[in-house]
Design a protein around this motif. Structure first.
Motif, PDB file in Angstrom:
ATOM      1  N   GLU A 146      15.323 -33.819 -10.594  1.00  0.00           N
ATOM      2  CA  GLU A 146      13.941 -34.301 -10.594  1.00  0.00           C
ATOM      3  C   GLU A 146      12.965 -33.195 -10.215  1.00  0.00           C
ATOM      4  O   GLU A 146      11.801 -33.220 -10.613  1.00  0.00           O
ATOM      5  CB  GLU A 146      13.798 -35.477  -9.625  1.00  0.00           C
ATOM      6  N   GLN A 147      13.441 -32.226  -9.443  1.00  0.00           N
ATOM      7  CA  GLN A 147      12.598 -31.106  -9.034  1.00  0.00           C
ATOM      8  C   GLN A 147      12.705 -29.928 -10.003  1.00  0.00           C
ATOM      9  O   GLN A 147      12.129 -28.868  -9.760  1.00  0.00           O
ATOM     10  CB  GLN A 147      12.997 -30.646  -7.620  1.00  0.00           C
ATOM     11  N   ALA A 163      37.009 -34.093 -14.398  1.00  0.00           N
ATOM     12  CA  ALA A 163      35.858 -33.195 -14.443  1.00  0.00           C
ATOM     13  C   ALA A 163      35.683 -32.496 -15.785  1.00  0.00           C
ATOM     14  O   ALA A 163      34.578 -32.420 -16.306  1.00  0.00           O
ATOM     15  CB  ALA A 163      35.986 -32.149 -13.336  1.00  0.00           C
ATOM     16  N   VAL A 164      36.754 -31.996 -16.344  1.00  0.00           N
ATOM     17  CA  VAL A 164      36.627 -31.065 -17.460  1.00  0.00           C
ATOM     18  C   VAL A 164      35.842 -31.641 -18.629  1.00  0.00           C
ATOM     19  O   VAL A 164      34.817 -31.094 -19.041  1.00  0.00           O
ATOM     20  CB  VAL A 164      38.015 -30.589 -17.923  1.00  0.00           C
ATOM     21  N   ARG A 165      36.276 -32.763 -19.180  1.00  0.00           N
ATOM     22  CA  ARG A 165      35.597 -33.310 -20.350  1.00  0.00           C
ATOM     23  C   ARG A 165      34.166 -33.718 -20.018  1.00  0.00           C
ATOM     24  O   ARG A 165      33.253 -33.520 -20.824  1.00  0.00           O
ATOM     25  CB  ARG A 165      36.368 -34.522 -20.885  1.00  0.00           C
ATOM     26  N   ALA A 166      33.981 -34.315 -18.855  1.00  0.00           N
ATOM     27  CA  ALA A 166      32.645 -34.777 -18.484  1.00  0.00           C
ATOM     28  C   ALA A 166      31.665 -33.617 -18.393  1.00  0.00           C
ATOM     29  O   ALA A 166      30.553 -33.679 -18.908  1.00  0.00           O
ATOM     30  CB  ALA A 166      32.700 -35.526 -17.161  1.00  0.00           C
ATOM     31  N   PHE A 167      32.078 -32.538 -17.756  1.00  0.00           N
ATOM     32  CA  PHE A 167      31.167 -31.418 -17.581  1.00  0.00           C
ATOM     33  C   PHE A 167      30.942 -30.659 -18.881  1.00  0.00           C
ATOM     34  O   PHE A 167      29.846 -30.197 -19.162  1.00  0.00           O
ATOM     35  CB  PHE A 167      31.680 -30.471 -16.501  1.00  0.00           C
ATOM     36  N   GLU A 168      31.995 -30.531 -19.685  1.00  0.00           N
ATOM     37  CA  GLU A 168      31.841 -29.807 -20.933  1.00  0.00           C
ATOM     38  C   GLU A 168      30.934 -30.549 -21.904  1.00  0.00           C
ATOM     39  O   GLU A 168      30.456 -29.991 -22.875  1.00  0.00           O
ATOM     40  CB  GLU A 168      33.206 -29.545 -21.568  1.00  0.00           C
ATOM     41  N   ALA A 169      30.670 -31.843 -21.611  1.00  0.00           N
ATOM     42  CA  ALA A 169      29.789 -32.621 -22.469  1.00  0.00           C
ATOM     43  C   ALA A 169      28.328 -32.215 -22.307  1.00  0.00           C
ATOM     44  O   ALA A 169      27.481 -32.638 -23.065  1.00  0.00           O
ATOM     45  CB  ALA A 169      29.939 -34.115 -22.169  1.00  0.00           C
ATOM     46  N   GLY A 170      28.012 -31.401 -21.280  1.00  0.00           N
ATOM     47  CA  GLY A 170      26.623 -30.989 -21.182  1.00  0.00           C
ATOM     48  C   GLY A 170      26.157 -30.509 -19.834  1.00  0.00           C
ATOM     49  O   GLY A 170      24.991 -30.189 -19.675  1.00  0.00           O
ATOM     50  N   ALA A 171      27.019 -30.469 -18.827  1.00  0.00           N
ATOM     51  CA  ALA A 171      26.577 -29.997 -17.519  1.00  0.00           C
ATOM     52  C   ALA A 171      26.314 -28.504 -17.575  1.00  0.00           C
ATOM     53  O   ALA A 171      26.798 -27.802 -18.456  1.00  0.00           O
ATOM     54  CB  ALA A 171      27.628 -30.286 -16.451  1.00  0.00           C
ATOM     55  N   VAL A 172      25.537 -28.009 -16.637  1.00  0.00           N
ATOM     56  CA  VAL A 172      25.343 -26.569 -16.531  1.00  0.00           C
ATOM     57  C   VAL A 172      26.698 -25.911 -16.344  1.00  0.00           C
ATOM     58  O   VAL A 172      27.064 -24.985 -17.047  1.00  0.00           O
ATOM     59  CB  VAL A 172      24.399 -26.245 -15.365  1.00  0.00           C
ATOM     60  N   ARG A 175      14.813 -21.441 -19.664  1.00  0.00           N
ATOM     61  CA  ARG A 175      13.716 -22.240 -19.119  1.00  0.00           C
ATOM     62  C   ARG A 175      12.443 -21.411 -19.001  1.00  0.00           C
ATOM     63  O   ARG A 175      11.349 -21.895 -19.234  1.00  0.00           O
ATOM     64  CB  ARG A 175      14.107 -22.798 -17.754  1.00  0.00           C
ATOM     65  N   ARG A 176      12.631 -20.157 -18.616  1.00  0.00           N
ATOM     66  CA  ARG A 176      11.477 -19.279 -18.494  1.00  0.00           C
ATOM     67  C   ARG A 176      10.786 -19.100 -19.838  1.00  0.00           C
ATOM     68  O   ARG A 176       9.559 -18.968 -19.920  1.00  0.00           O
ATOM     69  CB  ARG A 176      11.933 -17.925 -17.952  1.00  0.00           C
ATOM     70  N   SER A 177      11.564 -19.113 -20.925  1.00  0.00           N
ATOM     71  CA  SER A 177      10.998 -18.941 -22.265  1.00  0.00           C
ATOM     72  C   SER A 177      10.587 -20.260 -22.908  1.00  0.00           C
ATOM     73  O   SER A 177      10.165 -20.288 -24.057  1.00  0.00           O
ATOM     74  CB  SER A 177      12.005 -18.225 -23.168  1.00  0.00           C
ATOM     75  N   GLY A 178      10.756 -21.370 -22.151  1.00  0.00           N
ATOM     76  CA  GLY A 178      10.306 -22.667 -22.641  1.00  0.00           C
ATOM     77  C   GLY A 178      11.345 -23.488 -23.361  1.00  0.00           C
ATOM     78  O   GLY A 178      11.039 -24.570 -23.882  1.00  0.00           O
ATOM     79  N   ALA A 179      12.579 -23.028 -23.417  1.00  0.00           N
ATOM     80  CA  ALA A 179      13.638 -23.783 -24.094  1.00  0.00           C
ATOM     81  C   ALA A 179      14.109 -24.932 -23.214  1.00  0.00           C
ATOM     82  O   ALA A 179      14.050 -24.864 -21.989  1.00  0.00           O
ATOM     83  CB  ALA A 179      14.808 -22.861 -24.417  1.00  0.00           C
ATOM     84  N   GLY A 180      14.580 -25.993 -23.848  1.00  0.00           N
ATOM     85  CA  GLY A 180      15.077 -27.150 -23.109  1.00  0.00           C
ATOM     86  C   GLY A 180      16.501 -26.952 -22.638  1.00  0.00           C
ATOM     87  O   GLY A 180      17.126 -25.932 -22.884  1.00  0.00           O
ATOM     88  N   GLY A 181      17.043 -27.963 -21.959  1.00  0.00           N
ATOM     89  CA  GLY A 181      18.399 -27.895 -21.452  1.00  0.00           C
ATOM     90  C   GLY A 181      19.093 -29.234 -21.600  1.00  0.00           C
ATOM     91  O   GLY A 181      18.556 -30.160 -22.212  1.00  0.00           O
ATOM     92  N   PRO A 182      20.294 -29.375 -21.062  1.00  0.00           N
ATOM     93  CA  PRO A 182      21.036 -30.625 -21.177  1.00  0.00           C
ATOM     94  C   PRO A 182      20.368 -31.734 -20.378  1.00  0.00           C
ATOM     95  O   PRO A 182      19.619 -31.483 -19.432  1.00  0.00           O
ATOM     96  CB  PRO A 182      22.404 -30.273 -20.581  1.00  0.00           C
ATOM     97  N   ASP A 183      20.628 -32.975 -20.787  1.00  0.00           N
ATOM     98  CA  ASP A 183      20.101 -34.140 -20.083  1.00  0.00           C
ATOM     99  C   ASP A 183      20.980 -34.387 -18.866  1.00  0.00           C
ATOM    100  O   ASP A 183      21.979 -35.100 -18.935  1.00  0.00           O
ATOM    101  CB  ASP A 183      20.108 -35.354 -21.009  1.00  0.00           C
ATOM    102  N   LEU A 184      20.605 -33.772 -17.749  1.00  0.00           N
ATOM    103  CA  LEU A 184      21.435 -33.847 -16.548  1.00  0.00           C
ATOM    104  C   LEU A 184      21.511 -35.264 -16.006  1.00  0.00           C
ATOM    105  O   LEU A 184      22.550 -35.697 -15.520  1.00  0.00           O
ATOM    106  CB  LEU A 184      20.891 -32.894 -15.481  1.00  0.00           C
ATOM    107  N   GLU A 185      20.416 -36.006 -16.105  1.00  0.00           N
ATOM    108  CA  GLU A 185      20.412 -37.373 -15.592  1.00  0.00           C
ATOM    109  C   GLU A 185      21.428 -38.239 -16.336  1.00  0.00           C
ATOM    110  O   GLU A 185      22.163 -39.017 -15.731  1.00  0.00           O
ATOM    111  CB  GLU A 185      19.019 -37.978 -15.727  1.00  0.00           C
ATOM    112  N   ALA A 186      21.503 -38.106 -17.661  1.00  0.00           N
ATOM    113  CA  ALA A 186      22.471 -38.872 -18.438  1.00  0.00           C
ATOM    114  C   ALA A 186      23.894 -38.485 -18.066  1.00  0.00           C
ATOM    115  O   ALA A 186      24.787 -39.330 -17.985  1.00  0.00           O
ATOM    116  CB  ALA A 186      22.238 -38.647 -19.936  1.00  0.00           C
TER     117      ALA A 186
END
Length: 261
Positions: free
Chosen positions: A78-79, A93-102, A128-139
């Motif tokens: 959120e921050q 852990a493995v499959r869940a994180f490889e689905a989109g975690a940092v 992020r500094r260049s304005g690109a998006g990232g994975p949906d961490l909340e999902a």
């Protein structure tokens, strides 16, 4: 020289002191420019730290007692921060994180794997500094939480509480809230209460996180019993219940739970 051209701050949350120190020392070697602004021994202190000084990156143990790393990750996300989870359990852990975690790190953390995680974090920060998006961490967090939720025999169904000179069996569906008080924990229902010796952080491990929320370091409340959260003139928040006259404090570290309610 820091290629990002800016200070990069980090929070480390790990309830085992030797592992917390080891990860900090490894990060100093792998990422000298990283500034660890908080080393936290539990989820509550991590949440409080995020509220006071949001980190750019957080290294979070998933299975901390009390408030889990997933709860802390929500606050970090959120921050606008990035998250790396640490875990001793690779079965989920493995499959869940490889689905989109940092990223994620298996404990004990291997130097080569940490260097890989650091490289990915640097890349994400630059994006992020260049304005690109990232994975949906909340999902991702929601998906992980559903997989880690206590089930079957792990869920608390009955509480054996002392009430004066007697012992009362309290069904978990009757409980409005739990509140830590010195050596005991109050178990409060709509019409009675008792005390137990089980520490609140141990009790939390057996409660359904969809049914009970921690709202303060020493208070866990049934979600369906919550009526409203009120802010007073001093900026402090209190929670009122639908079937009980008592008002409970809500710490700033847990206010994120009530956004959008």
């Amino acid at each position: 020289m820091n290629p990002l051209g800016a200070r990069v701050t980090a929070l480390i949350a790990e309830d085992e002191a030797p592992q917390r120190r080891a990860l900090h020392e490894q990060l100093q070697q792998a990422w000298p420019e990283l500034e660890a602004i908080a080393l936290c021994e539990d989820g509550v202190s991590a949440l409080e730290s995020v509220q006071a000084q949001p980190p750019m990156v957080a290294f979070l143990d998933i299975r901390m007692p009390g408030v889990s790393g997933l709860d802390v990750a929500r606050a970090v996300a959120e921050q606008g921060g990035l998250v790396v989870f640490t875990t001793a359990y690779d079965d989920y852990a493995v499959r869940a994180f490889e689905a989109g975690a940092v990223d994620y790190l298996l404990k004990p953390v291997q130097p080569a794997r940490l260097e890989q995680a650091v490289a990915r974090l640097r890349e994400r920060l630059e994006q992020r500094r260049s304005g690109a998006g990232g994975p949906d961490l909340e999902a991702l967090i929601e998906g992980l939480e559903s997989r880690l939720r206590p089930r079957g025999e792990r869920l608390v169904r009955w509480i054996t509480a002392s009430a004066g000179d007697s012992v009362r069996m309290i069904g978990i569906d009757e409980v409005l809230f739990f509140q830590a008080q010195e050596k005991y924990v109050r178990v409060v229902t709509a019409d009675a209460e008792g005390v137990i010796r089980t520490p609140l952080k141990e009790l939390l491990a057996g409660l359904d996180p969809d049914a009970f929320w921690q709202v303060h370091r020493g208070t866990v409340v049934r979600v369906q019993a919550i009526d409203r959260v009120t802010r007073n003139e001093l900026g402090r928040h209190t929670l009122s219940l639908k079937n009980h006259a008592e008002h409970l404090p809500v710490s700033g570290a847990f206010l994120h739970r009530f956004r959008g309610m």
